[in-house]
Design an enzyme around this catalytic site. Structure first.
Site, mmCIF file in Angstrom:
data_model
loop_
_atom_site.group_PDB
_atom_site.id
_atom_site.type_symbol
_atom_site.label_atom_id
_atom_site.label_comp_id
_atom_site.label_asym_id
_atom_site.label_seq_id
_atom_site.Cartn_x
_atom_site.Cartn_y
_atom_site.Cartn_z
ATOM 1 C CG ASP A 476 -4.006 -13.831 -5.309
ATOM 2 O OD1 ASP A 476 -3.965 -12.599 -5.141
ATOM 3 O OD2 ASP A 476 -3.407 -14.421 -6.225
ATOM 4 C CG ASP A 544 1.476 -10.819 -9.656
ATOM 5 O OD1 ASP A 544 1.675 -11.487 -8.635
ATOM 6 O OD2 ASP A 544 0.358 -10.715 -10.192
HETATM 7 C C1 GLA Z 1 -2.172 -13.240 -8.752
HETATM 8 C C2 GLA Z 1 -0.974 -13.522 -7.863
HETATM 9 C C3 GLA Z 1 -0.058 -14.490 -8.566
HETATM 10 C C4 GLA Z 1 -0.803 -15.770 -8.885
HETATM 11 C C5 GLA Z 1 -2.030 -15.441 -9.711
HETATM 12 C C6 GLA Z 1 -2.906 -16.660 -9.871
HETATM 13 O O1 GLA Z 1 -1.808 -12.538 -9.890
HETATM 14 O O2 GLA Z 1 -0.345 -12.346 -7.508
HETATM 15 O O3 GLA Z 1 1.069 -14.749 -7.749
HETATM 16 O O4 GLA Z 1 -1.145 -16.396 -7.681
HETATM 17 O O5 GLA Z 1 -2.824 -14.442 -9.098
HETATM 18 O O6 GLA Z 1 -4.044 -16.382 -10.603
#
Ligand code: GLA
Length: 782
Positions: A476, A544
């Site tokens: 990420d 997301d």
């Molecule tokens: C980001 C990612 C999510 C999750 C969060 C965790 O927003 O896109 O899928 O992994 O971080 O903090």
């Protein structure tokens, strides 16, 4: 694939031709890029120079009709009469910005040409051929090398540039694009894919009029604001017809595309690193290489073009180990638990996930340091012993004993000021000396320009992967870069690009020796969905936003540039946490199935009926996974803006088609479902995928299907709903490929009555999947 004949370079792919010539003055003049033509004398295609246009600068006093401003050029020189957007700006040793690069020599090489510092497309010598052209500015002792690679079968041609300082004095690059392409105007529209967090890659369409347009990012990543990929389509182009050009950049940092239509109808497109905040010092004998641009053309509309890109990415961009390799069905705990979990809670979820058919469990954010919320812990790697008393390896082992593979989330490029790492090494963070730092999601970016930082990440991530035996990594990156500054640099104009080179080095060092680990990249969803990341990670978390109706736009937008095998899609709980919209479980799956499927809802809260539905969804997905991930994906033009149709066609023409409805209509018109790409005179059978309709959806209307009147909020109905559901309309059609291409008229949608298994109960946000397969042994009569 590449032929040089009488000063003309002929680059030929399976269905396209790209030609340019060396002019008598030594510039490279673009001649043609379009449907394939046999190699021939191109004079008829060349811009005529028989009159002098007012206000132009004649390049040569003895040849007054030769004005660079009126020529379609492969890579314009700077400051000698071309007043359109120029691909490069270099301050030469004499202090001037003027450059005139002229043809010196070239070579044709079998296979691809790699770069030292950046990822590039890969291919065998049978699949590709490259051209290297050297242009020299003799006055300033600088060489440009233009690279072209033809990927024959996929109809993609890549371009990139290397600048070499042959002189003794340093020069400074202020701008260096990877490509310039000048085309005759054919009334094109510019298609870009823009958005923001939870709303990525929404297609934007603009008419191109005389003037300038751009598509760019300055966030330090390729960004959710403007995906680097762009399309130019004839205004009349449809999904299956018309001329469409596509361009995309193998780069994950600040990018820039520029489109300019000149008053005389020449369309210039340029693509490369964003010149904003960019400056690169090139000492004697040093070189600078640009990222690779991928160009493609199709005369068969947007599907033709995206088909080329899909084929190219699946075969030449993603890591070799994962080419055509089926991606696992993942269960990810993020939306179910956020950071509030412990080992027992996760194992309980894992057992259920396994039972439903998932193959890999991905432990998301919150497993390390003091990371119980997003204000702390990033940068640290010690496992949180409160959550995992026996450590992470022990958890991974327990997880594997449930029958699932173990996957792990990292955010290695970041640090929270509230972390052990920051206490010990504040100098690892990107910060401007003397200024209070701006934060994003309470975090700072780690300075990947520093070798020590890169080593810290490589060692820590590598160690945990080896210890735990993880087979899947979610990488990420949850904030943009700001206040770019690295103490290791004397020229801060190099920061953004050196950060990218640092990132690519880190990824190569971690995953190069561990090629079997499936890397899913992510950046607050699709903030870094680009070809650069895809060179390391075969799939990317698209957004997301897991609401399927939003996903139709996001995945639909992505599909113009990237294949379903790269698009990670999860089924989550409804109402959706991003929109508050309630959607049927069937649609959540139906949309997610046109990508790499996963689930991230709290499995403890499922009713037995929902469990049955999910189990069947995963079984269905596994059966058609090869088609859904690697089949030929296409979009179907629909009459109603509230409906979308996608299809994926596999080997033997097995096809899965999805019919999606974003808004229902009272007394709706008939729905037509065309299926393309089938053999015209072969017989096929089309069946709808059975799916459940949960009875709570009907509220008081349930009285129409139950013999006794029930309180829609009562205990009885809630108990029944756990174990009983309605089935959606069963549909089955037979016919030849030609029949299916013209379109199947589907059964009626609900029209105020008729709750029966012959009526499609779609409503708002409803959808259905259809499978089309061959009918063996049936011959076509007369
Ligand atoms: C980001 C990612 C999510 C999750 C969060 C965790 O927003 O896109 O899928 O992994 O971080 O903090």
């Amino acid at each position: 694939m590449i032929t040089f004949l009488q000063n003309v370079f002929y680059l030929q792919t399976k269905n396209t031709s790209y030609w340019f010539q060396i002019t008598k003055h030594g510039h490279l003049e673009q001649i043609y890029y379009g449907p394939k033509l046999p190699i021939q004398d191109p004079t008829a295609l060349i811009y005529k120079r028989t009159a002098q246009t007012g206000s132009t600068i004649a390049y040569d006093a003895a040849d007054i009709y030769y004005a660079l401003d009126e020529l379609p050029l492969e890579y314009s020189p700077t400051g000698v009469g071309d007043y359109r957007f120029l691909p490069s700006e270099i301050q030469m040793a004499d202090g001037s910005f003027v450059s005139d690069f002229l043809y010196d020599r070239h070579e044709i090489i079998d296979g691809v040409i790699s770069l030292q510092s950046l990822p590039t497309a890969k291919a065998t010598v049978d699949e590709s051929q490259s051209l290297r052209i050297e242009l020299i500015d003799a006055l300033h002792h600088v060489r440009y090398e233009l690279f072209y690679t033809v990927f024959f079968e996929t109809n993609v041609i890549t371009r990139k540039v290397r600048v070499v300082n042959l002189g003794a004095t340093p020069i400074t690059i202020h701008k260096i694009m990877s490509s310039q392409l000048d085309l005759p105007n054919r009334n094109y529209q510019l298609h870009t894919f823009n958005g923001t967090w939870a709303k990525e890659t929404h297609q934007q369409i603009k008419d191109i009029q005389i003037g300038e347009y751009s598509n760019s990012s300055t966030t330090g990543d390729s960004s959710n604001r403007a995906n680097p990929g762009i399309l130019l389509g004839e205004k009349s182009a449809t999904e299956n017809q018309g001329w469409v050009y596509g361009m995309n950049l193998v780069y994950s940092g600040n990018h820039y595309s520029h489109i300019e239509l000149s008053p005389h109808g020449l369309l210039r497109t340029s693509m490369g690193i964003n010149p904003q905040q960019f400056q690169w010092a090139l000492s004697a004998n040093e070189f600078f290489e640009t990222p690779e641009v991928c160009l493609s053309f199709s005369a068969n509309g947007f599907n033709g073009l995206s088909g080329n890109f899909h084929h190219f990415i699946n075969h030449h961009i993603i890591p070799q180990h994962f080419q055509e390799k089926l991606r696992p069905v993942v269960y990810n705990n993020w939306e179910a638990t956020f950071m509030d979990f412990n080992q027992a809670k996760l194992l309980k979820l894992a057992k259920q996930a396994k039972n439903l058919g998932a193959e890999t469990f991905v432990l998301d954010d919150g497993w390390f340091g003091t990371r119980n919320d997003d204000t702390q812990g990033l940068g640290d790697y010690a496992v949180n012993r409160k959550k995992f008393p026996q450590g992470l390896k022990s958890f991974a082992d327990k997880l594997r004993s449930t029958g699932l593979e173990f996957g792990l989330w990292f955010e290695p490029e970041m640090v929270n000021p509230n972390s052990q790492l920051y206490k010990e090494h504040p100098e690892f963070a990107v910060q401007l000396p003397g200024k209070n730092s701006v934060l994003g999601r309470n975090q700072l970016v780690l300075d990947l320009c520093q070798k020590e930082v890169r080593t810290y990440i490589i060692e820590n991530v590598g160690k945990i992967l080896d210890e735990t035996g993880a087979t899947f990594v979610k990488w990420d990156m949850n904030r943009h870069i700001a206040e770019a500054f690295s103490a290791t640099l004397t020229n801060q104009g190099e920061f953004y690009h050196r950060y990218m080179m640092g990132l690519y080095e880190v990824l190569s060092q971690i995953f190069g020796p561990r090629p079997e680990i499936l890397l899913e990249s992510c950046s607050s969803g699709g903030n870094r969905f680009d070809l650069g990341m895809l060179c390391f990670s075969p799939q990317i978390w698209a957004s997301d936003d897991t609401d399927p109706i939003e996903r139709l736009e996001i995945q639909g937008g992505l599909s113009y540039l990237y294949p379903p095998s790269t698009i990670s899609c999860h089924v989550s709980a409804s109402p959706h946490q991003q929109t508050l919209r309630a959607t049927p479980l069937s649609s959540r799956f139906n949309v997610a199935s046109f990508g790499v499927l996963g689930y991230e809802l709290d499995l403890n809260l499922l009713t037995p009926e929902e469990r049955k539905e999910i189990k069947e969804q995963i079984t269905f997905y596994k059966k058609y996974r090869a088609t859904l991930q690697f089949g030929k994906f296409s979009r179907t033009d629909t009459l109603k803006s509230t409906q979308k149709i996608w299809q994926a066609q596999g080997t033997d023409q097995e096809t899965v088609a999805g019919f999606f409805q974003t808004k229902t209509q009272a007394s709706p018109s008939y729905d037509l479902l065309p299926v393309s790409g089938l053999a015209e005179n072969t017989f096929y059978k089309m069946t709808s995928k059975p799916q459940r309709i949960f009875i709570q959806q009907f509220g008081e209307l349930i009285k129409h299907v139950t013999p006794v009147k029930l309180n829609p909020h009562g205990l009885v109905i809630n108990t029944i709903a756990k174990h009983y559901s309605l089935t959606d309309a069963k549909e089955e059609y037979f016919g030849t490929g030609g029949l299916f291409a013209s379109g199947v008229l589907l059964k009626n949608q609900f029209m105020g009555s008729n709750y029966n298994d012959q009526t499609r109960l779609l409503g708002d946000f409803g959808s259905t999947l259809y499978v089309v397969s061959k009918e063996e042994g049936k011959e076509v009569g007369q």
